[in-house]
Write a protein that holds these residues in place. Structure first.
Motif, mmCIF file in Angstrom:
data_model
loop_
_atom_site.group_PDB
_atom_site.id
_atom_site.type_symbol
_atom_site.label_atom_id
_atom_site.label_comp_id
_atom_site.label_asym_id
_atom_site.label_seq_id
_atom_site.Cartn_x
_atom_site.Cartn_y
_atom_site.Cartn_z
ATOM 1 N N ILE A 253 0.858 -1.188 0.000
ATOM 2 C CA ILE A 253 0.000 0.000 0.000
ATOM 3 C C ILE A 253 0.892 1.235 0.000
ATOM 4 O O ILE A 253 1.707 1.413 0.916
ATOM 5 N N MET A 254 0.750 2.090 -1.013
ATOM 6 C CA MET A 254 1.597 3.281 -1.122
ATOM 7 C C MET A 254 0.731 4.532 -1.283
ATOM 8 O O MET A 254 -0.204 4.566 -2.091
ATOM 9 N N ASP A 255 1.068 5.544 -0.505
ATOM 10 C CA ASP A 255 0.399 6.836 -0.563
ATOM 11 C C ASP A 255 0.987 7.647 -1.717
ATOM 12 O O ASP A 255 2.206 7.855 -1.780
ATOM 13 N N VAL A 256 0.142 8.092 -2.648
ATOM 14 C CA VAL A 256 0.610 8.892 -3.783
ATOM 15 C C VAL A 256 -0.085 10.249 -3.794
ATOM 16 O O VAL A 256 -0.268 10.863 -4.842
ATOM 17 N N ASP A 261 5.741 14.304 -1.857
ATOM 18 C CA ASP A 261 6.472 14.921 -2.953
ATOM 19 C C ASP A 261 7.294 13.864 -3.687
ATOM 20 O O ASP A 261 7.313 12.689 -3.334
ATOM 21 N N ARG A 262 8.007 14.309 -4.714
ATOM 22 C CA ARG A 262 8.727 13.369 -5.565
ATOM 23 C C ARG A 262 9.796 12.606 -4.794
ATOM 24 O O ARG A 262 9.993 11.405 -4.997
ATOM 25 N N ALA A 263 10.483 13.286 -3.883
ATOM 26 C CA ALA A 263 11.544 12.624 -3.117
ATOM 27 C C ALA A 263 10.972 11.546 -2.210
ATOM 28 O O ALA A 263 11.526 10.442 -2.101
ATOM 29 N N ARG A 264 9.845 11.811 -1.581
ATOM 30 C CA ARG A 264 9.239 10.819 -0.681
ATOM 31 C C ARG A 264 8.662 9.646 -1.469
ATOM 32 O O ARG A 264 8.747 8.487 -1.025
ATOM 33 N N LYS A 265 8.076 9.924 -2.601
ATOM 34 C CA LYS A 265 7.586 8.830 -3.433
ATOM 35 C C LYS A 265 8.734 7.953 -3.913
ATOM 36 O O LYS A 265 8.603 6.728 -4.001
ATOM 37 N N ASP A 266 9.872 8.579 -4.197
ATOM 38 C CA ASP A 266 11.032 7.807 -4.624
ATOM 39 C C ASP A 266 11.513 6.895 -3.500
ATOM 40 O O ASP A 266 11.868 5.734 -3.736
ATOM 41 N N LEU A 267 11.496 7.396 -2.260
ATOM 42 C CA LEU A 267 11.902 6.559 -1.125
ATOM 43 C C LEU A 267 10.914 5.401 -0.928
ATOM 44 O O LEU A 267 11.319 4.278 -0.628
ATOM 45 N N ALA A 268 9.622 5.681 -1.094
ATOM 46 C CA ALA A 268 8.630 4.619 -0.964
ATOM 47 C C ALA A 268 8.814 3.563 -2.046
ATOM 48 O O ALA A 268 8.727 2.360 -1.778
ATOM 49 N N LYS A 269 9.087 3.998 -3.268
ATOM 50 C CA LYS A 269 9.316 3.053 -4.354
ATOM 51 C C LYS A 269 10.551 2.208 -4.094
ATOM 52 O O LYS A 269 10.577 1.016 -4.400
ATOM 53 N N ARG A 270 11.582 2.809 -3.525
ATOM 54 C CA ARG A 270 12.786 2.044 -3.198
ATOM 55 C C ARG A 270 12.473 0.959 -2.177
ATOM 56 O O ARG A 270 12.938 -0.177 -2.291
ATOM 57 N N ILE A 374 5.806 2.086 7.356
ATOM 58 C CA ILE A 374 6.933 3.013 7.375
ATOM 59 C C ILE A 374 6.410 4.413 7.078
ATOM 60 O O ILE A 374 5.575 4.614 6.187
ATOM 61 N N GLU A 375 6.883 5.360 7.845
ATOM 62 C CA GLU A 375 6.494 6.762 7.662
ATOM 63 C C GLU A 375 7.700 7.528 7.149
ATOM 64 O O GLU A 375 8.748 7.578 7.802
ATOM 65 N N ILE A 376 7.539 8.119 5.979
ATOM 66 C CA ILE A 376 8.651 8.797 5.312
ATOM 67 C C ILE A 376 8.520 10.282 5.577
ATOM 68 O O ILE A 376 7.816 11.009 4.857
ATOM 69 N N THR A 377 9.152 10.739 6.612
ATOM 70 C CA THR A 377 9.116 12.157 6.960
ATOM 71 C C THR A 377 10.238 12.479 7.930
ATOM 72 O O THR A 377 10.499 11.719 8.855
ATOM 73 N N GLY A 405 15.641 9.351 5.163
ATOM 74 C CA GLY A 405 16.327 9.476 3.887
ATOM 75 C C GLY A 405 16.671 8.125 3.317
ATOM 76 O O GLY A 405 16.327 7.072 3.871
ATOM 77 N N ALA A 406 17.370 8.141 2.184
ATOM 78 C CA ALA A 406 17.696 6.900 1.486
ATOM 79 C C ALA A 406 18.567 5.979 2.330
ATOM 80 O O ALA A 406 18.492 4.758 2.219
ATOM 81 N N ALA A 407 19.414 6.563 3.191
ATOM 82 C CA ALA A 407 20.313 5.741 4.001
ATOM 83 C C ALA A 407 19.562 4.907 5.030
ATOM 84 O O ALA A 407 20.114 3.940 5.568
ATOM 85 N N ASP A 408 18.303 5.273 5.325
ATOM 86 C CA ASP A 408 17.539 4.538 6.337
ATOM 87 C C ASP A 408 16.775 3.351 5.760
ATOM 88 O O ASP A 408 16.230 2.539 6.515
ATOM 89 N N ILE A 409 16.693 3.240 4.439
ATOM 90 C CA ILE A 409 15.839 2.213 3.836
ATOM 91 C C ILE A 409 16.314 0.815 4.195
ATOM 92 O O ILE A 409 15.546 -0.022 4.673
#
Length: 422
Positions: A253-256, A261-270, A374-377, A405-409
């Motif tokens: 399940i992904m919030d779009v 924003d684009r950066a957060r969507k990119d982290l979710a996609k990763r 996961i909460e991306i903020t 950020g990306a380092a936390d994925i």
């Protein structure tokens, strides 16, 4: 004595056995190098191999050292200076002649770290080795039944490659003994009687001739018993038994919404790309359901889930309601292990967060094996996180993590799906 010469050409994977032995031997060093390599990777490179460096000191092997005194014989290849009986001077400065590999020198010589290149399969195997889906249990048989070939005694018919030689020879021996037993018994009696007739004086010639003919006939009957017959052949019998297989479904399940924003969507996609790769690699019978949502939730395919640019407002409960409906319609609990992973920035319509909590408590958490959020903020948590904290207090199989950020994925992913000790 037979001599066998193997003239087969070496294949391209002739070092595969040595390679696997090396990986097993230095597994801890290689896994450490893999973890360090992952920190500098982008999600597009996750499915590739890697060149890793292993410190030379970690490749050392135990050796036997010789103490002072005593006599020993040593073969030095390429020796041109010494012959048998010469005495060799002990190196000055201690019992050993080395100066150590870690010391600096003015000669410009040293030893680099060992570089080992992992293939794609080896890299992913080491990266996902200690990860698993928590609470995965065996339910009913999957749609495509798995069968395992097991031994089921012996059969009188079968493939020649399954012939059991020992069993066949044992049966042939028993058959020969049984069929020749009456003739063998009478043969021994006739031979004993012939000896008595020949020893008597005078010799009963007619009787002796009759016994000789009978003995020859009995020996011929014994020799006529075949050494082995098709009746004696026994083949290893194998039958296929259905094996229980694990059947699982993962809801992604992904919030779009516009707040993502684009950066957060990119982290979710990763995160979901890593999850998808992990699932497909480790579980053959697993289905993945992709759900995107803003104010309205929609089930989509893999391509649209990762690459669609659709956006809008935020109503998280729409995605949870859709998941509950899909699970009830297509994935009954008696047959499926249900999992869910949700990614969001935490922004939600204020009055919708309590509804999300109620949906989780009543319609989702009693039926899922594991739910990860996961909460991306980088900011403070909002109402959705607070509502989910109440769910976590009631259900221990609900996990929450925050990504800045990306380092936390990768650390968060490993924490969510690490192997639990039962």
């Amino acid at each position: 004595m037979a001599t066998l010469i193997d003239r087969r050409l070496d294949g391209k994977n002739k070092s595969a056995v040595n390679r696997q032995r090396f990986i097993r031997r230095f597994k801890s060093q290689i896994k450490k190098a893999v973890t360090e390599a992952m920190n500098g990777r982008s999600i597009t490179d996750i499915d590739n191999g890697e060149k890793i460096n292993i410190p030379a000191r970690d490749l050392s092997e135990p050796v036997f050292g010789h103490g002072a005194g005593g006599r020993r014989e040593t073969i030095h290849p390429g020796n041109k200076d010494f012959i048998k009986g010469d005495r060799m001077a002990r190196p000055q400065g201690g019992s050993g002649g080395g100066t150590g590999k870690g010391q600096a020198s003015n000669s410009g010589e040293g030893e680099d770290d060992f570089v080992f290149e992992l293939s794609r399969e080896e890299f992913l195997e080491l990266f996902f080795e200690d990860l698993e889906l928590p609470n995965l249990v065996r339910t009913q048989l999957a749609k495509v039944a798995e069968f395992k070939s097991v031994r089921a005694g012996f059969s009188s018919v079968g493939n020649p490659s399954n012939l059991d030689v020992v069993r066949s020879m044992r049966g042939a021996l028993a058959r020969r003994i049984a069929m020749a037993a009456p003739y063998s018994r009478r043969l021994h009696e006739a031979e004993a009687e012939l000896q008595q007739v020949l020893a008597a004086t005078p010799v009963d010639e007619p009787r002796a001739q009759a016994l000789v003919e009978e003995i020859e006939h009995l020996r011929a009957r014994v020799r006529a018993v075949p050494f082995i017959d098709t009746f004696d052949l026994r083949y290893v019998n194998r039958t296929k038994q259905p094996q229980p297989s694990t059947q699982a479904v993962m809801f992604c399940i992904m919030d779009v919404s516009g707040s993502m924003d684009r950066a957060r969507k990119d982290l979710a996609k990763r995160f979901f790309t890593l999850l998808y790769l992990f699932l497909k690699r480790n579980y053959q019978k697993i289905e993945v359901v992709f759900i995107r949502h803003h104010t309205v939730a929609k089930e989509v395919d893999e391509q649209e889930f990762f690459y669609s640019r659709e956006t809008g407002g935020t109503v998280v409960s729409s995605a949870l309601t859709l998941m509950a409906d899909i699970a009830a319609a297509r994935y009954p609990l008696s047959v499926w292990n249900i999992y869910a992973a949700q990614a969001s920035d935490g922004d939600n319509w204020h009055h919708d967060s309590p509804a999300c909590k109620d949906i989780l408590l009543k319609h989702i958490m009693p039926f899922v094996r594991y739910f990860s959020y996961i909460e991306i903020t980088p900011d403070r948590h909002q109402s959705l996180w607070e509502a989910y904290e109440e769910v976590r207090e009631v259900h221990p199989n609900f996990a929450m993590q925050q990504i800045d950020g990306a380092a936390d994925i990768y650390p968060v992913f490993r924490e969510l799906f690490k192997r639990r000790v039962s």
